[in-house]
Design an enzyme around this catalytic site. Structure first.
Site: not given
Length: 397
Positions: A166, A302, A304, A326, A329
């Protein structure tokens, strides 16, 4: 929020999530983990959800044992990010060319480089340990040793699923480069091999869930697994470093006049094992879908492909074994997302992001994930936010 404790057979389950919101199958996985004879602690992150073998978003601390399925099959999967000297004002109105150049430089999905990438040509690549790393390839499991050519050509490639590259902006308008990947196919094959080996061992035959089979300290099987595990974690680290080098190379070429400079790269695993000490005891801490968040540790969480991400600094909360989530989810499976949403929904939810908007990435639609802001709110005692990023380009595998 602070954590809540749910009773477990051997240890309490500390949850930085509302237990009522967690899928029944994921809660059962966590209860199963809490029955393991070797377990000394279990922490659950706010992005928790059901996972193959073991729960995603779980931090498992064991003494004298390690569960390979609790690492996941993408050993060493994680994130890298770097702040650049570019700002939003440096970006062109049409970002499609830049996305195309990134896709040309970094193979995605099952792709690989035609020839292995020479790290010596990449500006700032951390070459320390590179030769030693490849020199140890001959010592990994014989069952996957014949994969060396593919492993070398996949070094510096993205993979598929939720992996991404990204181009992001922070709230001040500064440009960041970010990517998410792991140990590619060689890591998966090593994981699958050792999970199978563990399941055959006598001490695992009475477990409530065969996926939770463990290796025990001071055995040949544990020694072999540790060797391959730590090698695969290094592979993942180098893989991200090479991708970041290739990414930076693209940016330098596309923004020559800007003479782009970079701050130090932040990198963190979120599927891995670490040797750590708590309450005077040496433990093997397995993080599957969790990052280390020791005091001052930088991390990346991060969201989505259509929301945002966070650069964070750990607060060193020992109750979580110095861990944090992380990512956002998943809140629904990939198949459920494909059934529920259309490409029109994907276009709407990724408005303003230069990315794929076809059926091939529909399972990664933002609505398939938990709201990242909610996840961050639930772990205020685990991390502090350093920067909030919003992607403007997202390359998916």
């Amino acid at each position: 929020m602070s954590y809540v404790e749910v009773p477990g057979a051997k240890v309490p389950i500390r949850m930085w999530a509302d237990p009522a919101s967690v899928e029944d199958v994921a809660m059962q996985q966590l209860r199963n983990v809490a029955t393991l004879p070797w377990i000394k602690g279990l922490a659950v992150m706010p992005d928790v959800h059901f996972g193959k073998g073991a729960t995603v978003g779980s931090v498992i601390a064991m003494h004298g044992a390690v569960c390979p399925a609790a690492v996941g099959v993408d050993i060493g999967c994680g994130m890298s990010a770097v702040k650049t000297s570019l700002t939003a004002n440096d970006l062109p109105g049409d970002l499609s060319r830049l996305r195309s150049k990134i896709e040309q430089a970094i193979p995605v999905g099952r792709g690989m480089h035609g020839d292995a990438v020479d790290p010596g040509r990449l500006h700032g690549f951390p070459t320390a340990g590179w030769d030693d790393f490849w020199g140890r390839f001959g010592g990994i499991a014989e069952a996957v040793r014949f994969r060396q050519e593919r492993a070398t050509k996949q070094m510096g490639t993205l993979g598929s699923g939720n992996h991404f590259v990204e181009f992001c902006l922070d709230s001040a308008g500064d440009v960041w480069l970010m990517l998410h990947s792991g140990s590619r196919n060689i890591g998966k094959e090593l994981a699958d091999f050792h999970i199978g080996q563990a399941q055959k061992l006598p001490h695992n035959q009475g477990l409530v869930d065969r996926d939770l089979a463990v290796f025990i300290a001071d055995t040949p099987q544990m020694a072999a697994y540790r060797n391959d595990l730590f090698w695969a974690q290094e592979y993942a680290k180098f893989n991200r470093a090479i991708m970041m080098g290739l990414f930076q190379e693209v940016v330098r070429k596309e923004f020559k006049k800007a003479r782009v400079t970079y701050e130090p790269v932040i990198s963190c695993h979120h599927n891995y094992v670490a040797e750590e000490r708590y309450d005077g005891m040496d433990l093997l801490v397995t993080r599957k879908g969790a990052i280390r968040a020791g005091s001052g540790d930088y991390g990346i969480i991060p969201g989505s492909m259509g929301t945002g991400s966070y650069i964070v600094k750990g607060l060193g909360n020992e109750k979580s074994f110095h861990s944090a989530s992380h990512g956002a989810g998943r809140r629904m499976s990939r198949n459920s997302a494909k059934r529920r949403f259309s490409t029109r929904d994907l276009e709407e939810q990724t408005r303003g992001v230069e990315c794929r908007k076809d059926s091939g990435v529909l399972d990664e639609i933002p609505a398939a994930y938990k709201p990242i802001e909610q996840v961050m709110e639930q772990q205020r005692d685990l991390v502090e936010v350093v920067a909030k990023l919003k992607q403007v380009i997202c390359v998916k595998g």
